[in-house]
Design an enzyme around this catalytic site. Structure first.
Site, PDB file in Angstrom:
ATOM      1  N   ASP A 142       0.988  -1.459   0.123  1.00  0.00           N
ATOM      2  CA  ASP A 142      -0.007  -0.031   0.038  1.00  0.00           C
ATOM      3  C   ASP A 142       0.645   1.409   0.080  1.00  0.00           C
ATOM      4  OD1 ASP A 142      -2.291   1.350   0.034  1.00  0.00           O
ATOM      5  OD2 ASP A 142      -2.762   1.141   2.179  1.00  0.00           O
ATOM      6  N   ASN A 188       1.269   3.298  -3.091  1.00  0.00           N
ATOM      7  CA  ASN A 188       1.992   3.744  -4.185  1.00  0.00           C
ATOM      8  C   ASN A 188       1.375   5.080  -4.551  1.00  0.00           C
ATOM      9  OD1 ASN A 188       2.897   1.156  -4.307  1.00  0.00           O
ATOM     10  ND2 ASN A 188       1.665   0.446  -5.699  1.00  0.00           N
ATOM     11  N   ARG A 201      -0.749   8.854 -10.160  1.00  0.00           N
ATOM     12  CA  ARG A 201      -0.783   7.860  -9.381  1.00  0.00           C
ATOM     13  C   ARG A 201      -0.063   6.521  -9.916  1.00  0.00           C
ATOM     14  NH1 ARG A 201      -3.958   7.652  -4.972  1.00  0.00           N
ATOM     15  NH2 ARG A 201      -4.238   5.449  -5.286  1.00  0.00           N
ATOM     16  N   HIS A 238       2.316   2.938  -9.002  1.00  0.00           N
ATOM     17  CA  HIS A 238       2.170   1.717  -9.091  1.00  0.00           C
ATOM     18  C   HIS A 238       3.215   0.911  -9.863  1.00  0.00           C
ATOM     19  CE1 HIS A 238      -1.648   2.289  -7.584  1.00  0.00           C
ATOM     20  NE2 HIS A 238      -2.298   2.899  -8.307  1.00  0.00           N
ATOM     21  N   GLU A 266     -12.540  -4.291  -4.454  1.00  0.00           N
ATOM     22  CA  GLU A 266     -13.004  -2.655  -4.274  1.00  0.00           C
ATOM     23  C   GLU A 266     -12.341  -1.927  -5.273  1.00  0.00           C
ATOM     24  OE1 GLU A 266     -12.338  -4.858  -1.787  1.00  0.00           O
ATOM     25  OE2 GLU A 266     -14.451  -5.250  -1.443  1.00  0.00           O
ATOM     26  N   LEU A 315       9.977 -21.066  -4.321  1.00  0.00           N
ATOM     27  CA  LEU A 315       9.008 -20.048  -4.039  1.00  0.00           C
ATOM     28  C   LEU A 315       7.650 -19.976  -4.398  1.00  0.00           C
ATOM     29  CD1 LEU A 315       9.937 -16.649  -2.191  1.00  0.00           C
ATOM     30  CD2 LEU A 315       8.275 -16.732  -3.923  1.00  0.00           C
ATOM     31  N   LEU A 374      -7.306  -4.478   7.190  1.00  0.00           N
ATOM     32  CA  LEU A 374      -6.928  -5.693   6.414  1.00  0.00           C
ATOM     33  C   LEU A 374      -7.437  -5.328   5.096  1.00  0.00           C
ATOM     34  CD1 LEU A 374      -7.732  -8.927   8.336  1.00  0.00           C
ATOM     35  CD2 LEU A 374      -5.663  -8.382   7.284  1.00  0.00           C
ATOM     36  N   SER A 375      -8.652  -4.423   4.893  1.00  0.00           N
ATOM     37  CA  SER A 375      -9.026  -4.064   3.577  1.00  0.00           C
ATOM     38  C   SER A 375      -9.468  -5.316   2.712  1.00  0.00           C
ATOM     39  CB  SER A 375      -8.063  -3.201   2.856  1.00  0.00           C
ATOM     40  OG  SER A 375      -7.739  -1.951   3.441  1.00  0.00           O
TER      41      SER A 375
HETATM   42  C1  IPE Z   1      -5.628  -2.558  -0.320  1.00  0.00           C
HETATM   43  O1  IPE Z   1      -5.300  -1.115  -0.421  1.00  0.00           O
HETATM   44  C2  IPE Z   1      -5.616  -3.197  -1.888  1.00  0.00           C
HETATM   45  C3  IPE Z   1      -4.243  -3.380  -2.354  1.00  0.00           C
HETATM   46  C4  IPE Z   1      -2.909  -3.042  -1.749  1.00  0.00           C
HETATM   47  C5  IPE Z   1      -4.127  -4.198  -3.729  1.00  0.00           C
HETATM   48  P1  IPE Z   1      -6.361  -0.121  -0.653  1.00  0.00           P
HETATM   49  O2  IPE Z   1      -5.708   1.099  -0.730  1.00  0.00           O
HETATM   50  O3  IPE Z   1      -7.190  -0.346  -1.774  1.00  0.00           O
HETATM   51  O4  IPE Z   1      -7.191  -0.409   0.554  1.00  0.00           O
HETATM   52  P2  IPE Z   1      -7.994   0.914   1.242  1.00  0.00           P
HETATM   53  O5  IPE Z   1      -8.900   1.617   0.395  1.00  0.00           O
HETATM   54  O6  IPE Z   1      -6.939   1.977   1.978  1.00  0.00           O
HETATM   55  O7  IPE Z   1      -8.574   0.218   2.488  1.00  0.00           O
HETATM   56  C1  IPE Z   2      -1.535   0.275  -3.212  1.00  0.00           C
HETATM   57  O1  IPE Z   2      -1.406   1.653  -3.426  1.00  0.00           O
HETATM   58  C2  IPE Z   2      -1.803  -0.416  -4.671  1.00  0.00           C
HETATM   59  C3  IPE Z   2      -3.268  -0.848  -5.068  1.00  0.00           C
HETATM   60  C4  IPE Z   2      -4.142  -0.707  -4.257  1.00  0.00           C
HETATM   61  C5  IPE Z   2      -3.690  -1.146  -6.492  1.00  0.00           C
HETATM   62  P1  IPE Z   2      -2.612   2.752  -3.415  1.00  0.00           P
HETATM   63  O2  IPE Z   2      -2.786   3.052  -4.882  1.00  0.00           O
HETATM   64  O3  IPE Z   2      -3.830   2.111  -2.414  1.00  0.00           O
HETATM   65  O4  IPE Z   2      -1.675   3.817  -2.916  1.00  0.00           O
HETATM   66  P2  IPE Z   2      -2.408   5.026  -1.797  1.00  0.00           P
HETATM   67  O5  IPE Z   2      -3.008   4.136  -0.555  1.00  0.00           O
HETATM   68  O6  IPE Z   2      -3.416   5.667  -2.461  1.00  0.00           O
HETATM   69  O7  IPE Z   2      -1.409   5.878  -1.256  1.00  0.00           O
HETATM   70 MG    MG Z   3      -4.116   2.324  -0.428  1.00  0.00          MG
END
Ligand code: IPE
Ligand code: IPE
Ligand code: MG
Length: 233
Positions: A14, A16, A27, A31, A61, A125, A185-186
């Protein structure tokens, strides 16, 4: 060197988007930086002797994000398969998919299937890629398949349900790491992570390097896992 490493490490990659924002980048650039980071973490995991790495790459989501970002994430997965598959295979990585293929383009589905087929006999792995994955969706799909298989109610137990999860046959994660400071945990591995240890760090995923992984593993090594029992004295 940590004394005890997890057999199964799961990572919620998380931060990125915030990493990119802080640099004035789109954004999707975050990624892309995140996938670059995955290479070094994967190598470090192999060096530590971690047997299973599960990464949360795209949740059920995440479809609700802006179209351009969703498309960017799909393109990145395709690009990673094209660019990394041969090397992952050569390094003995077995790739598995957690989640639904349905909903992805037929082209991407074919690429994923090819990657799974090609690497199925590798055993250095196991890399579980949770993509179009949701923990609740996983439970629903498992229950549906149990019913479709005509399994009688009295034969349904925790072992059977585990077997019907996307991760069926693999041990549960020992450690769940979440980057970027969030403590939730999302919808990730809600069934499998019932007794996992948790580690969070404010570091954004693209900056989570070998040293950050080492810190997470050191923390894990110090935890006492009681599983509901009492400490042996
Ligand atoms: C969880 O992160 C999903 C992934 C890392 C793929 P999110 O950024 O989508 O989760 P929330 O929205 O903060 O809960
Ligand atoms: C995690 O990074 C990757 C995915 C959920 C695909 P985010 O895109 O959620 O990055 P933030 O949380 O918005 O910084
Ligand atoms: Mg995120």
């Amino acid at each position: 060197m940590p004394e005890r490493v997890p057999t199964h490490l799961a990572i919620i990659m998380d931060g990125n988007g915030r990493w990119a924002n802080e640099r004035g980048l789109p954004r999707v650039a975050g990624h892309r930086a995140g996938t670059e980071n995955l290479r070094r973490i994967l190598t470090a995991c192999t060096d530590y002797g971690i047997k299973i790495l599960t990464i949360y790459a795209f949740s059920t989501e995440n479809w609700g994000r802006p179209k351009a970002e969703v498309r960017g994430l799909m393109n990145i997965l395709e690009m990673v398969i094209d660019r990394e598959l041969a090397e992952l295979h050569a390094n003995g990585v077995q790739i598995r998919h957690l989640g639904q293929l349905e909903g992805l383009t037929p082209h991407l589905q074919r690429k994923i299937r090819h990657a799974l087929d090609l690497t199925r006999h590798n055993d250095r792995l196991i890399l579980n890629v949770a993509f179009n994955y949701g923990g609740r969706d996983e439970v629903v799909q498992a229950v549906r398949r149990i019913v479709a298989d005509g399994i009688p109610a009295e034969e349904i137990d925790e072992t059977l349900l585990s077997y019907y999860m996307y991760s069926g046959g693999l041990p549960d994660p020992d450690l769940v790491v979440r980057t970027s400071g969030e403590m939730r945990l999302s919808n990730f591995l809600i069934w499998q992570a019932a007794y996992a240890e948790y580690y969070t760090t404010p570091v954004y995923w693209p900056d989570f390097d070998e040293e950050e992984l080492r810190k997470a593993l050191l923390h894990y090594g110090q935890r006492e896992r009681r599983f509901g029992l009492v400490t042996q004295t």
